[in-house]
Design a protein around this motif. Structure first.
Motif, mmCIF file in Angstrom:
data_model
loop_
_atom_site.group_PDB
_atom_site.id
_atom_site.type_symbol
_atom_site.label_atom_id
_atom_site.label_comp_id
_atom_site.label_asym_id
_atom_site.label_seq_id
_atom_site.Cartn_x
_atom_site.Cartn_y
_atom_site.Cartn_z
ATOM 1 N N LYS A 150 9.720 0.668 -6.591
ATOM 2 C CA LYS A 150 8.746 -0.536 -6.886
ATOM 3 C C LYS A 150 8.112 -0.535 -8.319
ATOM 4 N N ALA A 151 7.511 0.628 -8.632
ATOM 5 C CA ALA A 151 6.788 0.800 -9.788
ATOM 6 C C ALA A 151 7.797 0.168 -11.159
ATOM 7 N N PRO A 196 3.333 2.950 -2.467
ATOM 8 C CA PRO A 196 3.820 3.051 -3.638
ATOM 9 C C PRO A 196 5.274 3.845 -3.646
ATOM 10 N N THR A 197 6.305 3.361 -4.483
ATOM 11 C CA THR A 197 7.455 4.150 -4.667
ATOM 12 C C THR A 197 7.626 3.881 -6.197
ATOM 13 N N LYS A 210 0.619 -1.142 -0.057
ATOM 14 C CA LYS A 210 -0.066 -0.068 0.078
ATOM 15 C C LYS A 210 0.739 1.266 0.087
ATOM 16 N N THR A 216 -1.129 0.498 -11.307
ATOM 17 C CA THR A 216 -1.694 1.103 -9.784
ATOM 18 C C THR A 216 -0.707 1.700 -8.989
ATOM 19 N N ASN A 217 0.556 1.473 -8.931
ATOM 20 C CA ASN A 217 1.485 2.089 -8.297
ATOM 21 C C ASN A 217 1.910 3.490 -8.941
#
Length: 84
Positions: free
Chosen positions: A11-12, A7-8, A5, A74-75
């Motif tokens: 990570k994306a 997001p960075t 939950k 989503t991210n």
């Protein structure tokens, strides 16, 4: 579950990389399936295992690409909303 939950950008980008890996896996599966067709025609693969393996790898590659593309989108969407 809390990590998903938050997001960075790294990570994306990792999810985008995994999506590209899934597409590469799907592309590679066409070579496996083509080798299976050739082996079947030449008689060295009577049961058609290579063609089945190529089909299975294709489905896994497309599913991985779809799942990781969704996670990346989503991210990125969450990051853009937070930014603006």
């Amino acid at each position: 579950m809390q990590r998903m939950k938050n997001p960075t950008w790294p990570k994306a980008m990792a999810f985008i990389g995994f999506a590209i890996f899934g597409l590469a896996l799907a592309y590679y599966s066409t070579a496996i399936a083509s080798a299976g067709v050739a082996a079947r025609l030449l008689g060295s693969d009577r049961s058609g295992d290579w063609l089945s393996t190529g089909s299975a790898v294709l489905m896994v590659g497309i599913a991985a690409a779809a799942a990781f593309s969704f996670l990346a989108a989503t991210n990125v969407r969450a990051l853009m909303r937070r930014r603006g």
